[in-house]
Design a protein around this motif. Sequence first.
Motif, PDB file in Angstrom:
ATOM      1  N   UNK A  13       0.824  -1.204   0.000  1.00 32.87           N
ATOM      2  CA  UNK A  13       0.000   0.000   0.000  1.00 32.87           C
ATOM      3  C   UNK A  13       0.863   1.262   0.000  1.00 32.87           C
ATOM      4  N   UNK A  14       1.952   1.222   0.753  1.00 29.60           N
ATOM      5  CA  UNK A  14       2.883   2.351   0.757  1.00 29.60           C
ATOM      6  C   UNK A  14       3.488   2.560  -0.631  1.00 29.60           C
ATOM      7  N   UNK A  15       3.719   1.458  -1.345  1.00 30.77           N
ATOM      8  CA  UNK A  15       4.266   1.547  -2.700  1.00 30.77           C
ATOM      9  C   UNK A  15       3.287   2.243  -3.638  1.00 30.77           C
ATOM     10  N   UNK A  16       2.005   2.033  -3.419  1.00 26.72           N
ATOM     11  CA  UNK A  16       0.982   2.703  -4.239  1.00 26.72           C
ATOM     12  C   UNK A  16       1.046   4.204  -4.019  1.00 26.72           C
ATOM     13  N   UNK A  17       1.163   4.623  -2.749  1.00 23.76           N
ATOM     14  CA  UNK A  17       1.265   6.046  -2.431  1.00 23.76           C
ATOM     15  C   UNK A  17       2.515   6.648  -3.065  1.00 23.76           C
ATOM     16  N   UNK A  18       3.623   5.914  -2.983  1.00 22.09           N
ATOM     17  CA  UNK A  18       4.875   6.402  -3.567  1.00 22.09           C
ATOM     18  C   UNK A  18       4.749   6.583  -5.078  1.00 22.09           C
ATOM     19  N   UNK A  19       4.143   5.624  -5.746  1.00 27.16           N
ATOM     20  CA  UNK A  19       3.980   5.701  -7.193  1.00 27.16           C
ATOM     21  C   UNK A  19       3.084   6.863  -7.583  1.00 27.16           C
TER      22      UNK A  19
END
Length: 503
Positions: free
Chosen positions: A129-135
């Motif tokens: 989920x954090x990766x989604x925010x980063x992207x």
Amino acid sequence: MPRWFRSRTARAVACALLFSASQTASAQPEKKPQGNKTESAAEAPAKGVSFIIDVAPVLKENCFACHDAKKKSGKYDMTTYEKIRAGGVNGDPVVPGKPDLSEFHALIVTTEQRRMPPRDKGEAVPKDKAAIVAQWIKEGAKLDAGLDPKADLVKELRVRWKPPVPPKAYPFAIIVNAITFTPDNKHLVVGGHHELTVWDIATGKLATRIYTRAERAYGLAFFPDGKLAVAGGRPGQEGDVRVYDINAKGKSEDGVTILDGVNDKAVLIKHLFDVEDSVLCLAVTPDGKTLAAGGCDRAVRVFDLSEGLDKAKLTQTVENHADWVLGCALSADGKFLLTAGRDKTAKVWDVKGKESVVTFPEHQNIVYGVAVKADGSAGFSVGADKQLRTWKPNGEGKQVKNAGGHGDDVFKIVANPKQPLLATSSADKTVRLWNMDTLAAGKSLAGLTDYVYTVAFSPDGELVAGGSYDGGIAVWKVKDGALVKAFNASPGFATKEPEPKKK
């Protein structure tokens, strides 16, 4: 929470997970093997991240509890895109294109003490989920085209949410929170999981399934024309009151009629209102001209339906309780509204005069249900004190009489439409009949094996039915208490026969 929400939490969670797993398995095509490549949960998603579809759900799950319009922890309100970008005391936390320089991202991936969510509030945001925010930040932290920056994100997510289709066969027994007889006295409508089910009383066989947006139904009431009003919702997510034509045409599967109460306008004929948490109770006057419904937001909404459903008017929103409204009843003339609350009181509201007239505090514990005599001369309430109490719904609201008999919390009380009788359902696994005028205890009806959350009389007053935590349904004759039929209202669920006792 009331006991019927908090009891057996582990089992309820397990059931939800089983349902989710079964639905996911049936909805997803089987993945083909891709050589030796293994997908990592922490991999950033492909380009084209949507704020409302991909990012907002992550924020709702992990951030809104502390950063909503009321709490504003750190003076930061995250309930709209505009407010997210405005930031809190430190200003805009997002540097478009640079997640490593964005406090918005840094705080959810940090291993240091100052993490979001705070360590004492819950687990860290999952890596995927954090990766989604980063992207999303890497792609410019953009808002979806057509979405208003000032739009309430909770509401926007609710509008976009799509309910699952109930499985053909339930992997576990469904909790029965609401039942009602059909106007012809021949069938029972039962609240299921994202559906209503209709059962033939004589045979105990499933006749119809009506798919619904609501995960659970808590209140059911037929109008004089045969249309069905349903109060329910998804706990902690949304609640609503919708009206269905359960006799509409649908497809047939294995002899069972399937109706789409989510998208088919011939089935879902009216959506009265929705709120941000479950609607727990519903009442309709015998003439169908007044409807009242209340729930977790402490409010009861009263509708004037005298000109028909198409011209339904919200006439007032009654906020008379300090906690959830768990039960409600209307006098036959629609003048008085009786309510039961988690605030340990029963109350009476003058619908015509738009004022509170009585507070009844004698239970001194959670009040789960209320009923009223047809002429409005007596009010009745039940609750966690295991007592049935009667009192005057006008004047000072003093208790007239109380009666014990149940061995545990009493969840529901209903009045017989043809006889001076009451029926109550309890955590002691029974339904009990009472004389409405004297509160003399009548028959105790056995046959269910778990908490009996709900009870209903047939329109002709000759039958009474109860529904329980483990999906059990039992129907009895009012006259002599004889069991007419017992079955489990979980479609396709294989009930286990009790093991024989060892000698």
